[in-house]
Design an enzyme around this catalytic site. Sequence first.
Site, PDB file in Angstrom:
ATOM      1  CE1 TYR A 153      36.147  44.832  25.127  1.00 42.47           C
ATOM      2  CE2 TYR A 153      34.093  43.594  25.236  1.00 42.47           C
ATOM      3  CZ  TYR A 153      34.852  44.684  25.596  1.00 42.47           C
ATOM      4  OH  TYR A 153      34.318  45.638  26.428  1.00 42.47           O
ATOM      5  CB  THR A 188      30.554  54.832  25.368  1.00 41.17           C
ATOM      6  OG1 THR A 188      30.472  53.541  24.740  1.00 41.17           O
ATOM      7  CG2 THR A 188      30.356  54.671  26.876  1.00 41.17           C
TER       8      THR A 188
END
Length: 257
Positions: A153, A188
């Site tokens: 990532y 989130t």
Amino acid sequence: MRLQGKVAIITGAGQGIGAATALRFAEEGAAVVLAARSQDKLAAVAATIEAAGGRALVCPTDIANEEAVQALVASTVETFGRLDIVVNNAVLMVPGMLANHDTKAWRQNFLVSLDGAMFLMREAYAQLKANRGAVVNVSSVCGLRGSPGTAGYSAAKAAMIGLSRNAAMEWGKKGIRVNTVIPGAFLTPATEAVIPDDASRDATAKSIPVGRIGDPRECANAILFLASDEASYITGTELVVDGGRVAELNAGTASWE
């Protein structure tokens, strides 16, 4: 109404920063095209936008699929007649420690975050050139700093910064601006899954200089700025939105207060 008359594609628009960005863009007058894999989540965001008098088009899309990206841009132009702004926010993070990282998992980190962004930029180029448009790519502080367990990532998000800089250089004289927003910790669904309890959230908040985790709307405001004409002389740069986290020098217990 900073985006009045503009049309924007926002990927990863079903939740989190993508959804917040879609709402902010619509508030500022843009017609927004919502792209992600979950139609139900996109429909909910679209309903909120339309209830407030805005315009939204739901386009369920696998951004890592080139044909799907072509269809996304075609649907946008067919519906609204133009495309002015691209926000590459879609992400897929598959964790893994580098010493034993599975090759398939490693590559999955790049399919959406990096390959999908490139596919959409490439497909949108003609429209962006015609309309002197803007691209805002969403990276991560993991692309600036090391983070155990997120090698794939982090590498993909670092590459996103490089992609943005190169596109800015190639497209600047075509009237297209390309910039990167680099978010830190925001509330989130993805972040909440990693820090699900109050103790972990409090610890995260205390590690941030401003003392709290960000609201997705705060990152959406940064994306809005870079997409708007207010940033007309800004391209090829990065805007870090992280409450000061990456600016901090960790000096252990030392204090000069």
